[in-house]
Scaffold this motif. Structure first.
Motif, PDB file in Angstrom:
ATOM      1  N   THR A 221       0.841  -1.193   0.000  1.00 26.53           N
ATOM      2  CA  THR A 221       0.000   0.000   0.000  1.00 26.53           C
ATOM      3  C   THR A 221       0.877   1.245   0.000  1.00 26.53           C
ATOM      4  OG1 THR A 221      -1.725  -1.150   1.233  1.00 26.53           O
ATOM      5  CG2 THR A 221      -1.747   1.261   1.326  1.00 26.53           C
ATOM      6  N   LEU A 235       2.615   2.088  12.181  1.00 29.75           N
ATOM      7  CA  LEU A 235       2.576   0.898  11.328  1.00 29.75           C
ATOM      8  C   LEU A 235       3.646  -0.103  11.759  1.00 29.75           C
ATOM      9  CD1 LEU A 235       2.023   2.646   7.877  1.00 29.75           C
ATOM     10  CD2 LEU A 235       0.450   1.014   8.929  1.00 29.75           C
ATOM     11  N   ALA A 238       2.732  -1.893  14.810  1.00 30.46           N
ATOM     12  CA  ALA A 238       1.726  -2.931  14.594  1.00 30.46           C
ATOM     13  C   ALA A 238       2.301  -4.141  13.863  1.00 30.46           C
ATOM     14  CB  ALA A 238       0.555  -2.348  13.812  1.00 30.46           C
ATOM     15  N   PHE A 240       4.099  -4.053  10.828  1.00 29.06           N
ATOM     16  CA  PHE A 240       4.158  -3.946   9.372  1.00 29.06           C
ATOM     17  C   PHE A 240       5.472  -3.311   8.933  1.00 29.06           C
ATOM     18  CE2 PHE A 240      -0.476  -3.724  10.259  1.00 29.06           C
ATOM     19  CZ  PHE A 240      -0.857  -4.884   9.588  1.00 29.06           C
ATOM     20  N   ALA A 253       1.177  -3.474   4.746  1.00 26.28           N
ATOM     21  CA  ALA A 253      -0.188  -3.534   5.281  1.00 26.28           C
ATOM     22  C   ALA A 253      -1.195  -3.288   4.167  1.00 26.28           C
ATOM     23  CB  ALA A 253      -0.366  -2.479   6.377  1.00 26.28           C
ATOM     24  N   GLU A 254      -2.385  -3.873   4.292  1.00 25.19           N
ATOM     25  CA  GLU A 254      -3.445  -3.619   3.329  1.00 25.19           C
ATOM     26  C   GLU A 254      -4.030  -2.227   3.568  1.00 25.19           C
ATOM     27  OE1 GLU A 254      -6.308  -6.705   3.589  1.00 25.19           O
ATOM     28  OE2 GLU A 254      -4.916  -8.291   2.959  1.00 25.19           O
ATOM     29  N   ALA A 256      -6.986  -1.136   4.107  1.00 27.36           N
ATOM     30  CA  ALA A 256      -7.935  -1.065   5.221  1.00 27.36           C
ATOM     31  C   ALA A 256      -7.214  -1.060   6.557  1.00 27.36           C
ATOM     32  CB  ALA A 256      -8.918  -2.228   5.154  1.00 27.36           C
ATOM     33  N   GLN A 257      -6.117  -1.829   6.657  1.00 27.45           N
ATOM     34  CA  GLN A 257      -5.344  -1.858   7.904  1.00 27.45           C
ATOM     35  C   GLN A 257      -4.670  -0.510   8.149  1.00 27.45           C
ATOM     36  OE1 GLN A 257      -3.019  -5.269   6.601  1.00 27.45           O
ATOM     37  NE2 GLN A 257      -3.908  -6.542   8.231  1.00 27.45           N
ATOM     38  N   VAL A 258      -4.164   0.098   7.086  1.00 28.42           N
ATOM     39  CA  VAL A 258      -3.545   1.416   7.220  1.00 28.42           C
ATOM     40  C   VAL A 258      -4.578   2.438   7.687  1.00 28.42           C
ATOM     41  CG1 VAL A 258      -2.379   3.303   6.008  1.00 28.42           C
ATOM     42  CG2 VAL A 258      -1.796   0.924   5.469  1.00 28.42           C
ATOM     43  N   ARG A 260      -7.308   1.958   9.425  1.00 27.97           N
ATOM     44  CA  ARG A 260      -7.693   1.763  10.828  1.00 27.97           C
ATOM     45  C   ARG A 260      -6.620   2.296  11.775  1.00 27.97           C
ATOM     46  NH1 ARG A 260     -10.001  -3.127   8.834  1.00 27.97           N
ATOM     47  NH2 ARG A 260      -8.059  -4.285   9.255  1.00 27.97           N
ATOM     48  N   ILE A 261      -5.347   2.045  11.427  1.00 26.87           N
ATOM     49  CA  ILE A 261      -4.263   2.525  12.272  1.00 26.87           C
ATOM     50  C   ILE A 261      -4.213   4.054  12.270  1.00 26.87           C
ATOM     51  CG2 ILE A 261      -1.728   2.631  12.459  1.00 26.87           C
ATOM     52  CD1 ILE A 261      -1.705  -0.309  11.533  1.00 26.87           C
ATOM     53  N   ASP A 264      -6.995   5.307  14.502  1.00 32.42           N
ATOM     54  CA  ASP A 264      -6.661   5.147  15.916  1.00 32.42           C
ATOM     55  C   ASP A 264      -5.703   6.238  16.392  1.00 32.42           C
ATOM     56  OD1 ASP A 264      -8.245   2.913  16.038  1.00 32.42           O
ATOM     57  OD2 ASP A 264      -6.590   1.486  15.813  1.00 32.42           O
TER      58      ASP A 264
END
Length: 298
Positions: A221, A235, A238, A240, A253-254, A256-258, A260-261, A264
């Motif tokens: 990504t 990242l 987490a 990644f 990271a995908e 969507a994961q990026v 969400r992080i 947060d």
């Protein structure tokens, strides 16, 4: 269908192709990628029976290429567009091929029209052809026998941008009608658009093999934010991998994961997308770095 099992070619102590195995299925365009000297051409010559393997086997349509009756009617091959008789005209080259394959003369005109060589161009001696014209003639000869399989080594060399687009459309249509295409290149962007499966070779070994969608997803990504340093740290925290902080971050990271992080951490995102072709090119360069003559690019 092309099936390669443990194919190996040695020249003395030098191993040009080292225990290579893969399949090329009908209805697909498979890009055979690698730097110059990686073993692509040697592998393709073994598939076509022009270079004997030191070990392993290669099958086309279920058997050895050399055992196929009238192989030009089943497998179209272009390995070197320059390997043609300079004293003959383009029309003569195709006419001789048609005679050898038992094809009607009308097939020659069909192929000349298909590849865009007009009447005057078809009557020129090959010594007066540009490389792009030779490539078009070579593709016409490969398609002359209406084959089920195409094996093409660097067919885009010498083609202008319009010619490359024409070639991609032609090959995509051939595969969509059930044909099998093995297409080699050392330049990723040449075949990224048309290929749906990639085989990457470096130093004679397969270093990646899979659907384009899978390999592009693996490229990760690309993201830009209002605080790249803090996002990169989050990242990494987490678990990644992160690269290229400053301008744009690339991470495994995908998207969507990026997202969400970043949420947060209350970091606003400016851009978030799959790394796509740029990431795929970077992955290709990393996989083949040991074989790249220039050290940075193939």
């Amino acid at each position: 269908m092309i099936t390669v099992e443990h194919l190996t070619r040695r020249y003395g102590s030098y191993v040009a192709v080292d225990d290579v195995s893969f399949e090329v299925r009908p209805g697909s365009v498979t890009g055979f990628l690698g730097p110059n000297g990686a073993g692509k051409s040697t592998c393709m010559r073994m598939i076509c029976g022009l270079t004997p393997p030191s070990g392993g086997v290669a099958r086309v349509l279920g058997g050895s290429y050399t055992d196929l009756p009238n192989p030009g009617r089943q497998v179209g091959v272009l390995l070197d567009a320059a390997a043609q008789h300079n004293g003959r005209t383009g029309r003569e080259i195709l006419s001789l091929g048609a005679i050898l394959m038992g094809l009607p003369k009308s097939r020659v005109d069909e192929m000349l029209h298909l590849v865009g060589l007009n009447g005057d161009e078809s009557k020129r001696r090959l010594r007066d052809y540009s490389l792009g014209m030779r490539q078009r003639l070579g593709i016409a000869h490969a398609l002359l026998g209406d084959p089920k399989v195409l094996i093409l080594d660097e067919p885009a060399n010498g083609l202008d941008p319009a010619g490359i687009r024409w070639m991609r459309t032609l090959l995509r249509g051939f595969a969509d009608e059930g044909g099998t295409v093995l297409l080699s290149s050392h330049l990723l962007h040449e075949i990224e658009v048309v290929a749906d499966h990639f085989i990457v070779i470096g130093r004679g070994k397969i270093v990646a093999n899979g659907p384009k969608s899978q390999l592009m997803a693996a490229a990760g990504t690309s993201v830009r934010s209002t605080d790249d340093m803090r996002l990169a740290g989050a990242l990494q925290g987490a678990g990644f991998a992160v690269d290229g902080v400053g301008g744009a971050i690339r991470t495994d990271a995908e998207p969507a994961q990026v997202g969400r992080i970043a949420l947060d951490q209350q970091i606003a995102l400016i851009e978030l997308k799959a790394a796509g072709s740029a990431g795929l090119e970077e992955m290709f360069l990393q996989l083949t770095a040991a074989d790249a003559r220039e050290g940075v690019a193939a």
